[in-house]
Design an enzyme around this catalytic site. Sequence first.
Site, short mmCIF file in Angstrom:
data_model
loop_
_atom_site.label_atom_id
_atom_site.label_comp_id
_atom_site.label_asym_id
_atom_site.label_seq_id
_atom_site.Cartn_x
_atom_site.Cartn_y
_atom_site.Cartn_z
CG HIS A 50 10.22 5.92 -3.31
ND1 HIS A 50 9.44 4.93 -2.77
CD2 HIS A 50 10.06 5.86 -4.64
CE1 HIS A 50 8.82 4.29 -3.74
NE2 HIS A 50 9.19 4.83 -4.89
CB CYS A 51 16.03 8.57 -0.64
SG CYS A 51 17.09 8.40 -2.05
CB ALA A 52 11.72 7.64 2.33
#
Length: 389
Positions: A343-345
């Site tokens: 999740h781009c995290a």
Amino acid sequence: MSLGSNGLVYLDNASTSYPKPDTVIKAVATCMLEKGANPGRGSHRMANDAGRLIAEARGLLAGLINAESPSDIIFTYNCTEAINLALKGLLGAGDHVITTSIEHNAVARPLKVLERSGVIVDKVYVDAQGKVNINDFEALIKPNTRLITIIGASNVNGAILPLKEVGEIAKRYGVLLMVDAAQLIGHYGIDVHGFGIDILAFPGHKGLLGPQGTGVLYIRPGLDLAEMVQGGTGSNSESLDQPSIRPDRYESGTPNTPGIAGLGSALKFLQEVTVEQASRKTQGLVRMLIDGLSSIDGITLYGPPKGVDRAPVVSFNIAGMASNEVGYILDHQFGIASRPGLHCAGDAHRSFGTLESGTVRLSPGFFNSPEDIEKTLEAISIIVREYVG
Ligand SMILES: Cc1ncc(COP(=O)(O)O)c(C=O)c1O
């Protein structure tokens, strides 16, 4: 039923909401068909009409977050651009910034770049349930601390951070507070004055139900941020210097007028529904998901404990299966759109202990129904039975 609905059970609203209200799609089309001129760039009727669409959306956004003036609302192309503008326009070598261990890469990556040019970054740890010790912020403050920047709600597990309390600490020490409200806006009321927020970044295309290509940066009056881009603004054209007035200083070049027209229409839709009602609806779906997933053997659920408020994001894993595999089966076998992976995290997954596996994220939105959730829970039970059991 919406014009954009396509039979898929779409549970990836934390990425971008889908479908959009019919009125939003019509507003984009009407703008392109009837008001397709460049706003602020001509004195003819159609340019003025386009300018009015943008002014109206700006005014609605100022009202939504209780900003003093619409000119403190800056349009960007997404939340990432808004965050980059703020961090790079504010921080310089020797400045100290406090952030959290669960930021989206939209914050974590620009901070990494700034770190290489002499900005000092400290991170407050957030645990797997989304809990943070508020005193940790205070303990990290130094004479050169310029900014505290925090995620409003985690895009991985929905945990909501204590904005008001962090805002009080920032005010007490004369430190600026920035909030990445990507997962809060449209789901919870945000009052920049009430929360002591100096800078607020958010997308128009998630909880606000506007089109992609829309983002917003609010900058508190009087706060001087350098602009990232210089160019034509339709104002002060005789000067080679970028105008200092807002919003012109930060909005060079042709704007996304159709997108902003759609966002204006989405804000009117949300005003009618009210953020409280929209939130009540998605919170009901989140509760259904949590209750249902908790009762399936072999499921690990992440995030705040049952009963604690969260953004409409639910992350889980099935024992023995990779999150990407589960996401693929949900899509291909059942027509359910989820978001597996990191999740781009990466930082957030590192903090939550899920960096290796990632998680499967389900994020209900305004247009989902209880039937969508029942279908999803049934699909997950079948996957557990067929692939694990
Ligand atoms: C917490 C958070 N911040 C920032 C972003 C970036 O938003 P955008 O895609 O509009 O740039 C996202 C997107 O998922 C997000 O969840």
